[in-house]
Motif scaffolding. Sequence first.
Motif: not given
Length: 302
Positions: A182, A185-186, A189-190, A255, A281, A284-285, A288, A302
Motif C-alpha cells: 500500500l 502504491h501511494e 501517486q504522490r 508499482d 485506494v 492506500q491513502k 499514508w 496533500n
Amino acid sequence: MKFTEYESIDLKNKVILITGANAGLGYESALFFASKGATVIGGVRSLKRGEQAKSRILNLVPTASIHFLECDLSNSKSIEIFASKVIESFPPIDILLNNAGIMAVPFELTIDHYESQFGVNHLGHFRLTSLLFNHLNHKARIVNVSSMAHMQGTLDLNDPHYSKRPYQSFKAYAQSKLANLLFTHELNQRLKNDVREIMALSAHPGVAMTSLFDKVETASWMRIIKPIFGFFAASAKQGSYSLIVASLDPNSKPDLFYGPQSMKKNEVTTNTKMSILAHDVYLQKGLWDLSNQQCHLNFLEN
Ligand SMILES: NC(=O)c1ccc[n+]([C@@H]2O[C@H](COP(=O)([O-])OP(=O)(O)OC[C@H]3O[C@@H](n4cnc5c(N)ncnc54)[C@H](OP(=O)(O)O)[C@@H]3O)[C@@H](O)[C@H]2O)c1
C-alpha cells in the motif's frame, strides 16, 4: 528475467542504501551491489553484527565500498540519527532498499508504542524514506520488500497496533507486508508531483531460508512447518535475486512487484499476484495519513 543478465553490471558511482544489510537477503544484496562497485550503506540494528557482516564482505570483495551504520527501525530516534549521518556523509542515494523485517514475533510494543511488526516493517521504513527523501537522486528507486504473506493480510486503520483485537502474530506480519505494498502504491501517486523521476517498486523473495524464521513465536504454525520449508525454499542468495532485479531492471515501471519465477530459482518475474486489498485506494491513502500521524511527520502531504 534471468538474474544472470545482471552479473556483469557496473554499479560504480551508484549509492545504495539497504536496511537489515547484515543478514539474509539484505546481506546477499549488499554483497552483490558491493561486488559490482557500488557504494553500499547498510543500516543495521546491531553494529557488532554489522561489523561482522562487513568483514565477511571485505573478505570476498576487498575493494568493496561498504559502510554499516546503526539504524534500529523500532526506534524513531535511531532512524533520525542514521538519516542525518547518511545525509551528512554520503552523496545522494540512487537505490533505497527497504528490506529489514521481522516475522510472526510475539506481541511487543516498540519504544514508540507501535506493534513491533507494523512498527519495524512499515512505520520504520516510512519514517526513513521520509527523512531521506530530499537526499534521493533525480532517478532514484525505492524498493520495498513485501511478501506473499500479504495475501493473508488485512489492515485495520483504527487498530494497527492490536490494542483492541486479539493479537495473532502471523496476521500482524501479513498486515505489515500488505502495508509495504500500500505504501509503494501511494508513494508513486504522490511522486507524480515531484520534479524528479523517482519510482517505488515492491519485491518479495518467495520462501528463502534465512534467520527470519528463527524469531517466529514458539507456538506459531510457521515454526512447526519450518523443517518442511527446507525442501523447497530458496537460499538467501537466491531469495535476494528479486530484490536486486527490482533495484536494477532498466525496463521497470512504478508499482511493479518482483518475485521469483516459480520453480526457476534464477529467474525473476513481475507477474506476481497482489491481493485486491493492496490495490484499495482508500486503504492506500488511509495508511499514508495514519503513518504521517503516527510518525508525527507530514511526508508528501496533500
Ligand atoms: N526469507 C523469506 O522467506 C521471506 C519471505 C518473504 C518476505 N521476506 C522479507 O524479506 C526481508 C528480509 O528478511 P530475511 O529473510 O533476510 O530475514 P533475516 O535474515 O532475519 O534478516 C532480517 C534483517 O532485518 C534486520 N532487522 C530486524 N529488525 C530490525 C530492526 N528493528 N531494525 C533494523 N533492522 C532490523 C535483521 O537484523 P538482525 O540480524 O540484527 O536481527 C536482519 O538484518 C523482510 O522484510 C522479510 O519480511 C522474507
